[in-house]
Scaffold this motif. Structure first.
Motif, short mmCIF file in Angstrom:
data_model
loop_
_atom_site.label_atom_id
_atom_site.label_comp_id
_atom_site.label_asym_id
_atom_site.label_seq_id
_atom_site.Cartn_x
_atom_site.Cartn_y
_atom_site.Cartn_z
N ASP A 52 0.85 -1.20 0.00
CA ASP A 52 0.00 0.00 0.00
C ASP A 52 0.88 1.25 0.00
O ASP A 52 1.67 1.46 0.92
CB ASP A 52 -0.89 0.00 1.24
N PRO A 53 0.80 2.10 -1.03
CA PRO A 53 1.66 3.30 -1.08
C PRO A 53 1.36 4.31 0.01
O PRO A 53 2.16 5.19 0.29
CB PRO A 53 1.36 3.89 -2.47
N SER A 54 0.20 4.21 0.67
CA SER A 54 -0.12 5.16 1.73
C SER A 54 0.69 4.92 2.99
O SER A 54 0.72 5.76 3.87
CB SER A 54 -1.62 5.08 2.05
N PHE A 55 1.37 3.79 3.06
CA PHE A 55 2.21 3.48 4.21
C PHE A 55 3.66 3.75 3.86
O PHE A 55 4.19 3.24 2.87
CB PHE A 55 2.03 2.02 4.63
N SER A 56 4.30 4.55 4.67
CA SER A 56 5.68 4.94 4.39
C SER A 56 6.66 3.82 4.66
O SER A 56 7.75 3.80 4.10
CB SER A 56 6.06 6.16 5.23
N LEU A 57 6.32 2.89 5.53
CA LEU A 57 7.20 1.79 5.87
C LEU A 57 6.72 0.50 5.23
O LEU A 57 5.53 0.22 5.19
CB LEU A 57 7.27 1.60 7.40
N SER A 58 7.66 -0.26 4.70
CA SER A 58 7.29 -1.57 4.18
C SER A 58 7.00 -2.49 5.35
O SER A 58 7.74 -2.52 6.34
CB SER A 58 8.43 -2.14 3.33
N SER A 59 5.94 -3.24 5.26
CA SER A 59 5.50 -4.06 6.38
C SER A 59 5.14 -5.46 5.90
O SER A 59 4.81 -5.69 4.74
CB SER A 59 4.29 -3.43 7.07
N VAL A 60 5.22 -6.38 6.84
CA VAL A 60 4.81 -7.76 6.61
C VAL A 60 3.85 -8.13 7.72
O VAL A 60 4.11 -7.88 8.90
CB VAL A 60 6.03 -8.71 6.61
N VAL A 61 2.72 -8.71 7.34
CA VAL A 61 1.73 -9.16 8.31
C VAL A 61 1.78 -10.68 8.39
O VAL A 61 1.62 -11.37 7.38
CB VAL A 61 0.31 -8.69 7.92
N CYS A 62 2.03 -11.20 9.58
CA CYS A 62 2.00 -12.64 9.83
C CYS A 62 0.65 -12.97 10.44
O CYS A 62 0.31 -12.50 11.53
CB CYS A 62 3.14 -13.06 10.76
N VAL A 63 -0.11 -13.78 9.73
CA VAL A 63 -1.48 -14.08 10.13
C VAL A 63 -1.53 -15.45 10.80
O VAL A 63 -1.13 -16.45 10.20
CB VAL A 63 -2.42 -14.06 8.91
N GLY A 64 -2.00 -15.47 12.03
CA GLY A 64 -2.21 -16.71 12.75
C GLY A 64 -3.69 -17.02 12.88
O GLY A 64 -4.53 -16.35 12.29
N MET A 65 -4.00 -18.03 13.68
CA MET A 65 -5.39 -18.41 13.85
C MET A 65 -6.10 -17.64 14.97
O MET A 65 -7.31 -17.63 15.03
CB MET A 65 -5.49 -19.91 14.14
N TRP A 66 -5.32 -17.01 15.84
CA TRP A 66 -5.92 -16.29 16.96
C TRP A 66 -5.49 -14.82 17.00
O TRP A 66 -6.13 -14.01 17.67
CB TRP A 66 -5.55 -16.95 18.28
N ARG A 67 -4.43 -14.47 16.30
CA ARG A 67 -3.95 -13.09 16.28
C ARG A 67 -3.06 -12.91 15.05
O ARG A 67 -2.72 -13.88 14.37
CB ARG A 67 -3.17 -12.76 17.55
N PHE A 68 -2.73 -11.67 14.77
CA PHE A 68 -1.77 -11.40 13.70
C PHE A 68 -0.79 -10.34 14.18
O PHE A 68 -1.09 -9.54 15.08
CB PHE A 68 -2.47 -10.97 12.41
N CYS A 69 0.39 -10.35 13.59
CA CYS A 69 1.45 -9.41 13.97
C CYS A 69 1.95 -8.69 12.74
O CYS A 69 2.05 -9.28 11.65
CB CYS A 69 2.61 -10.14 14.65
#
Length: 217
Positions: free
Chosen positions: A41-58
């Protein structure tokens, strides 16, 4: 070593295997690397990675100094897709079934070592252990392969705006937790086969039949 104990060597190995598999299965529930989403998403200045679990995500953000900032969010069921909601129940069922399978295996091994004379004294608990363990394998496998299917088809997770992540993350890939889950499913299947393969020793049956006329006389 007695014939009865020797006949349960596979079941002893099955109990060791199901213990490892149950630990792996329970551990996989708390890990977040079931799938990995890359933010484009270009609206975010930082490159990010989302780790998706079954009960939470980081969310792991990378700044110019190559450091990582992590923030995690617990799920709210209002936005979860069907595959994650179903996987939550399947993983809980796999953990419960695996625990019950271990309990039945312990009962069967106990009866073998106590030399229970009835054939069903050890056979029935092992059949129950094998059935429950294979059912746990099925639950865990469905959750894992459904997650694979969702990643391969790039099914989106629409995160709420309050989580401060892009509404639709970019590309997805399978995370390292999949290895733990699939290994656990394989071990559960293997232990279930070991439990179901138990056979009451024929030598013991013949020996008991040979002693009966002497007792009657």
């Amino acid at each position: 070593m007695t014939v009865e104990v020797q006949s349960a060597n596979r079941q002893v190995a099955g109990f060791a295997i199901i213990t490892i598999a149950w630990i792996f299965s329970s551990t996989s529930m708390g890990l977040v690397e079931w799938r990995v989403c890359h933010m484009d998403d270009p609206s975010f200045s930082l490159s990010s990675v989302v780790c998706v679990g079954m009960w939470r995500f980081c969310v792991y953000s990378h700044d110019s100094n190559f450091s990582k900032a992590k923030r995690c969010h617990q799920y709210r069921n209002t936005f979860l897709p069907a595959d994650i909601r179903t996987a939550q129940h399947l993983l809980l069922a796999a953990s419960a079934l695996g625990f019950l399978g271990k309990a039945c295996a312990i009962l069967g091994l106990r009866n073998v070592h106590l030399r229970t004379p009835e054939e069903d004294g050890a056979r029935k608990p092992f059949i129950m252990a094998g059935t429950l363990t294979i059912a746990a394998c099925a639950c865990l496998s469905i959750a894992a392969f459904w997650n694979c299917y969702s990643v391969m088809n790039e099914e989106r997770i629409y995160f709420p705006l309050s989580f401060h992540v892009p509404f639709q993350p970019g590309s997805q890939e399978m995370g390292s937790t999949m290895v733990v889950a699939l290994l656990s499913a394989f071990l559960l299947l293997l232990s279930g086969i070991f439990f179901l393969s138990y056979r009451y020793p024929l030598k013991t049956q013949e020996f008991e039949l040979a002693l009966r006329p002497e007792k009657q006389s």
